[in-house]
Design a protein around this motif. Sequence first.
Motif, PDB file in Angstrom:
ATOM      1  N   ASN A   1       0.804  -1.225   0.000  1.00  0.00           N
ATOM      2  CA  ASN A   1       0.000   0.000   0.000  1.00  0.00           C
ATOM      3  C   ASN A   1       0.838   1.276   0.000  1.00  0.00           C
ATOM      4  N   GLU A   2       2.107   1.140  -0.352  1.00  0.00           N
ATOM      5  CA  GLU A   2       3.012   2.305  -0.353  1.00  0.00           C
ATOM      6  C   GLU A   2       3.062   2.914  -1.751  1.00  0.00           C
ATOM      7  N   ASN A   3       1.995   3.607  -2.128  1.00  0.00           N
ATOM      8  CA  ASN A   3       1.881   4.121  -3.491  1.00  0.00           C
ATOM      9  C   ASN A   3       2.816   5.289  -3.791  1.00  0.00           C
ATOM     10  N   CYS A   4       3.343   5.929  -2.731  1.00  0.00           N
ATOM     11  CA  CYS A   4       4.214   7.082  -2.974  1.00  0.00           C
ATOM     12  C   CYS A   4       5.635   6.665  -3.350  1.00  0.00           C
ATOM     13  N   LEU A   5       5.989   5.413  -3.130  1.00  0.00           N
ATOM     14  CA  LEU A   5       7.340   4.947  -3.438  1.00  0.00           C
ATOM     15  C   LEU A   5       7.426   4.435  -4.877  1.00  0.00           C
ATOM     16  N   ILE A   6       8.618   4.506  -5.425  1.00  0.00           N
ATOM     17  CA  ILE A   6       8.860   3.954  -6.764  1.00  0.00           C
ATOM     18  C   ILE A   6       9.322   2.513  -6.589  1.00  0.00           C
ATOM     19  N   ARG A   7       8.629   1.590  -7.235  1.00  0.00           N
ATOM     20  CA  ARG A   7       8.959   0.168  -7.150  1.00  0.00           C
ATOM     21  C   ARG A   7       9.493  -0.344  -8.472  1.00  0.00           C
ATOM     22  N   LYS A   8      10.532  -1.155  -8.419  1.00  0.00           N
ATOM     23  CA  LYS A   8      11.102  -1.732  -9.624  1.00  0.00           C
ATOM     24  C   LYS A   8      11.305  -3.227  -9.429  1.00  0.00           C
ATOM     25  N   GLU A   9      10.914  -4.009 -10.443  1.00  0.00           N
ATOM     26  CA  GLU A   9      11.223  -5.432 -10.411  1.00  0.00           C
ATOM     27  C   GLU A   9      12.724  -5.617 -10.576  1.00  0.00           C
ATOM     28  N   LEU A  10      13.232  -6.697 -10.005  1.00  0.00           N
ATOM     29  CA  LEU A  10      14.674  -6.941 -10.006  1.00  0.00           C
ATOM     30  C   LEU A  10      15.065  -8.016 -11.019  1.00  0.00           C
ATOM     31  N   ASP A  11      16.281  -7.916 -11.495  1.00  0.00           N
ATOM     32  CA  ASP A  11      16.837  -8.907 -12.409  1.00  0.00           C
ATOM     33  C   ASP A  11      18.268  -9.211 -11.965  1.00  0.00           C
ATOM     34  N   PRO A  12      18.546 -10.442 -11.449  1.00  0.00           N
ATOM     35  CA  PRO A  12      17.607 -11.551 -11.263  1.00  0.00           C
ATOM     36  C   PRO A  12      16.587 -11.250 -10.162  1.00  0.00           C
ATOM     37  N   LYS A  13      15.531 -12.060 -10.128  1.00  0.00           N
ATOM     38  CA  LYS A  13      14.365 -11.761  -9.298  1.00  0.00           C
ATOM     39  C   LYS A  13      14.333 -12.662  -8.060  1.00  0.00           C
ATOM     40  N   PRO A  14      14.706 -12.124  -6.892  1.00  0.00           N
ATOM     41  CA  PRO A  14      14.645 -12.939  -5.671  1.00  0.00           C
ATOM     42  C   PRO A  14      13.207 -13.035  -5.143  1.00  0.00           C
ATOM     43  N   VAL A  15      12.909 -14.122  -4.473  1.00  0.00           N
ATOM     44  CA  VAL A  15      11.585 -14.295  -3.858  1.00  0.00           C
ATOM     45  C   VAL A  15      11.760 -14.877  -2.461  1.00  0.00           C
ATOM     46  N   ARG A  16      10.767 -14.668  -1.641  1.00  0.00           N
ATOM     47  CA  ARG A  16      10.702 -15.389  -0.374  1.00  0.00           C
ATOM     48  C   ARG A  16       9.511 -16.329  -0.462  1.00  0.00           C
ATOM     49  N   ILE A  17       9.694 -17.547  -0.005  1.00  0.00           N
ATOM     50  CA  ILE A  17       8.631 -18.556  -0.049  1.00  0.00           C
ATOM     51  C   ILE A  17       7.908 -18.537   1.286  1.00  0.00           C
ATOM     52  N   LEU A  18       6.623 -18.256   1.243  1.00  0.00           N
ATOM     53  CA  LEU A  18       5.807 -18.204   2.450  1.00  0.00           C
ATOM     54  C   LEU A  18       4.906 -19.436   2.526  1.00  0.00           C
ATOM     55  N   GLY A  19       4.724 -19.912   3.718  1.00  0.00           N
ATOM     56  CA  GLY A  19       3.878 -21.084   3.876  1.00  0.00           C
ATOM     57  C   GLY A  19       3.389 -21.249   5.302  1.00  0.00           C
ATOM     58  N   LEU A  20       2.779 -22.392   5.552  1.00  0.00           N
ATOM     59  CA  LEU A  20       2.234 -22.726   6.864  1.00  0.00           C
ATOM     60  C   LEU A  20       3.112 -23.755   7.550  1.00  0.00           C
ATOM     61  N   MET A  21       3.262 -23.604   8.852  1.00  0.00           N
ATOM     62  CA  MET A  21       3.909 -24.619   9.677  1.00  0.00           C
ATOM     63  C   MET A  21       3.003 -24.904  10.871  1.00  0.00           C
ATOM     64  N   TYR A  22       2.847 -26.182  11.177  1.00  0.00           N
ATOM     65  CA  TYR A  22       2.013 -26.576  12.307  1.00  0.00           C
ATOM     66  C   TYR A  22       2.457 -27.957  12.773  1.00  0.00           C
ATOM     67  N   ARG A  23       2.037 -28.311  13.968  1.00  0.00           N
ATOM     68  CA  ARG A  23       2.427 -29.598  14.549  1.00  0.00           C
ATOM     69  C   ARG A  23       1.434 -30.687  14.141  1.00  0.00           C
ATOM     70  N   LYS A  24       2.004 -31.780  13.666  1.00  0.00           N
ATOM     71  CA  LYS A  24       1.175 -32.875  13.129  1.00  0.00           C
ATOM     72  C   LYS A  24       0.201 -33.417  14.173  1.00  0.00           C
ATOM     73  N   ASN A  25       0.678 -33.580  15.415  1.00  0.00           N
ATOM     74  CA  ASN A  25      -0.186 -34.124  16.471  1.00  0.00           C
ATOM     75  C   ASN A  25      -1.361 -33.200  16.763  1.00  0.00           C
ATOM     76  N   GLU A  26      -1.077 -31.875  16.790  1.00  0.00           N
ATOM     77  CA  GLU A  26      -2.142 -30.906  17.023  1.00  0.00           C
ATOM     78  C   GLU A  26      -3.139 -30.908  15.866  1.00  0.00           C
ATOM     79  N   TYR A  27      -2.650 -31.073  14.656  1.00  0.00           N
ATOM     80  CA  TYR A  27      -3.525 -31.112  13.479  1.00  0.00           C
ATOM     81  C   TYR A  27      -4.532 -32.259  13.592  1.00  0.00           C
ATOM     82  N   LYS A  28      -4.072 -33.399  14.042  1.00  0.00           N
ATOM     83  CA  LYS A  28      -4.965 -34.562  14.176  1.00  0.00           C
ATOM     84  C   LYS A  28      -5.969 -34.372  15.308  1.00  0.00           C
ATOM     85  N   ARG A  29      -5.494 -33.719  16.385  1.00  0.00           N
ATOM     86  CA  ARG A  29      -6.310 -33.617  17.594  1.00  0.00           C
ATOM     87  C   ARG A  29      -7.322 -32.485  17.565  1.00  0.00           C
TER      88      ARG A  29
END
Length: 287
Positions: A237-265
């Motif tokens: 939401n920072e519309n006042c800033l200038i954004r540029k895509e990078l070359d090469p293009k780094p990414v961060r991988i986001l995901g979920l982590m949870y405990r298997k036992n808690e998931y079952k219970r």
Amino acid sequence: MQIKNIEILLRALELGSLSKAAEEYLYTPSAVSHILDAVESEIGTRVIKRTYKGVEPEEGCEEILECLKQLVKTENHIMKLAADQKKGKTSIRIGTYSSISKYILPQIVKGFKEKYPDTDIDIIVGVSMRDICESKEADIMLGEKTDAPDMVWEELIRDPYVAVFPPSYANPSGTLKREELHKLPFIMADESSLGGYIEDASLKNTIHVKSHDDSSILQMVKSGMGASILPSLSVENENCLIRKELDPKPVRILGLMYRKNEYKRNKQLRRLLEYIRQSFVNTAPFK
């Protein structure tokens, strides 16, 4: 050792003043002083240094104070679980980053609460998923993968990093080559996972920021101090800033982590995880 007394000790350190802590807890300064003496006596060492300016931690006591904070957190969480049990409610804690807590989680939590009002959601914002995992503060981690043998990992999205420049910066067309980052002073968080990418750019004028929140870096960029590289979510939401895509293009991988036992219970945990999965599929900017 009374948890209430530990709370008072930690609050006195946070405020830097016995009298302010006394006022907050409706005690006299003398009573608070006796409470702190009693806590230190039980611990077996001094953790507070009294000075003419107020109070501050004794040198070398950082780890003890951190353990005391964890004791208070654990006690508060136990009491909350007990209260929820009486009410027939379930409480689930989500650990995540500041950018996700600002731009993604509010609509997810709002929608989930409308569907399942008997489930309370607590959000823990931190910089390190490893710290959250090791402390077991959260039931679900929403962020980058970390080594945790008892946790299940699910990739959700790939959040690209972008270069951000002050509003006054001349805006060239096209993507930005990594080698071009040296044109302005570069502002980088010391905890950044982009270490290798930045090193390859051979930057010489770097400002290191010790902060757990990208908003500090954003403010510096806005003020014209320099440029930076941040995840797309952090500048959504920072519309006042200038954004540029990078070359090469780094990414961060986001995901979920949870405990298997808690998931079952825990049925509500499974419901929330599924709701989060679907929300990331249907929510901008990840459609």
